[in-house]
Design a protein around this motif. Structure first.
Motif, PDB file in Angstrom:
ATOM      1  N   ASP A   1       0.838  -1.202   0.000  1.00  0.00           N
ATOM      2  CA  ASP A   1       0.000   0.000   0.000  1.00  0.00           C
ATOM      3  C   ASP A   1       0.873   1.252   0.000  1.00  0.00           C
TER       4      ASP A   1
ATOM      5  N   SER B   1       0.146  -7.485 -10.071  1.00  0.00           N
ATOM      6  CA  SER B   1      -0.746  -7.332 -11.220  1.00  0.00           C
ATOM      7  C   SER B   1      -1.453  -5.983 -11.161  1.00  0.00           C
ATOM      8  N   SER B   2      -1.852  -5.505 -12.326  1.00  0.00           N
ATOM      9  CA  SER B   2      -2.617  -4.250 -12.395  1.00  0.00           C
ATOM     10  C   SER B   2      -3.918  -4.363 -11.621  1.00  0.00           C
ATOM     11  N   ALA B   3      -4.545  -5.535 -11.664  1.00  0.00           N
ATOM     12  CA  ALA B   3      -5.808  -5.748 -10.949  1.00  0.00           C
ATOM     13  C   ALA B   3      -5.608  -5.593  -9.444  1.00  0.00           C
ATOM     14  N   THR B   4      -4.488  -6.088  -8.926  1.00  0.00           N
ATOM     15  CA  THR B   4      -4.198  -5.957  -7.499  1.00  0.00           C
ATOM     16  C   THR B   4      -4.004  -4.495  -7.127  1.00  0.00           C
TER      17      THR B   4
ATOM     18  N   HIS C   1      -5.201  -1.889  -8.714  1.00  0.00           N
ATOM     19  CA  HIS C   1      -6.521  -1.264  -8.838  1.00  0.00           C
ATOM     20  C   HIS C   1      -7.362  -1.549  -7.596  1.00  0.00           C
ATOM     21  N   ASP C   2      -7.394  -2.797  -7.150  1.00  0.00           N
ATOM     22  CA  ASP C   2      -8.177  -3.165  -5.970  1.00  0.00           C
ATOM     23  C   ASP C   2      -7.684  -2.440  -4.717  1.00  0.00           C
ATOM     24  N   ARG C   3      -6.372  -2.367  -4.578  1.00  0.00           N
ATOM     25  CA  ARG C   3      -5.810  -1.713  -3.393  1.00  0.00           C
ATOM     26  C   ARG C   3      -6.092  -0.201  -3.416  1.00  0.00           C
TER      27      ARG C   3
ATOM     28  N   ASN D   1      -8.651   1.248  -4.875  1.00  0.00           N
ATOM     29  CA  ASN D   1     -10.078   1.378  -4.544  1.00  0.00           C
ATOM     30  C   ASN D   1     -10.315   1.236  -3.048  1.00  0.00           C
ATOM     31  N   ARG D   2      -9.654   0.281  -2.419  1.00  0.00           N
ATOM     32  CA  ARG D   2      -9.801   0.053  -0.984  1.00  0.00           C
ATOM     33  C   ARG D   2      -9.313   1.275  -0.205  1.00  0.00           C
TER      34      ARG D   2
ATOM     35  N   GLU E   1     -11.878   4.110  -0.617  1.00  0.00           N
ATOM     36  CA  GLU E   1     -13.070   3.861   0.201  1.00  0.00           C
ATOM     37  C   GLU E   1     -12.804   4.084   1.683  1.00  0.00           C
TER      38      GLU E   1
END
Length: 155
Positions: free
Chosen positions: A7, A32-35, A37-39, A41-42, A45
């Motif tokens: 993070d 990964s880009s998805a990871t 992106h998810d982090r 977003n988290r 939020e």
């Protein structure tokens, strides 16, 4: 929210350049880009990331004078005064402080005349205003928008 090293690495990359694509951050931290992106977003939020913005050079938009203003506020009038300061053009930052001043504000003005107008016609006329001290910035050899994000394995 508790941040881990991943993070912090993502935040460091975004603080350096918020326009860095997630794919580039992912490459830098070997995820990964998805990871990523998810982090992100988290963290958005959770309120860790509160927005993205452009840093603008004040002098390039005719704001040639910057100053720090210490303000004394009448006791019991703090909330009203802070609300009024928030709505005055030219005031960039407002901080509650300890010491000689109740409030420290960073202001920007076009020139000495507009700084005087800001101080005498706007700030000094507010209900709740007691007194102030204006310290004009003569130069800023170091400024950073980046917060320190220590990562144990760095340096």
């Amino acid at each position: 929210m508790k941040l881990d090293d991943t993070d912090r690495a993502i935040l460091k990359a975004l603080q350096t350049d918020a326009r860095t694509p997630f794919s580039e951050i992912a490459r830098q931290i070997e995820m990964s880009s998805a990871t990523v992106h998810d982090r992100v977003n988290r963290m958005e939020e959770a309120g860790v990331i509160t927005g993205y913005h452009a840093n603008v050079n004040p002098k390039e938009i005719s704001l040639g004078i910057s100053a720090f203003v210490g303000l004394r506020v009448e006791q019991g009038r703090e909330k009203d005064t802070l609300k009024k300061l928030e709505n005055i053009d030219g005031i960039q930052e407002v901080h509650l402080t300890t010491g000689s001043w109740d409030v420290m504000a960073r202001v920007y003005a076009e020139n000495a005349d507009s700084l005087r107008e800001l101080m005498f016609d706007r700030i000094a006329q507010m209900d709740g205003f007691s007194r102030s001290q204006t310290m004009v910035v003569l130069g800023s050899p170091f400024e950073s928008e980046e917060l320190p994000l220590s990562i144990d394995n760095e340096e």
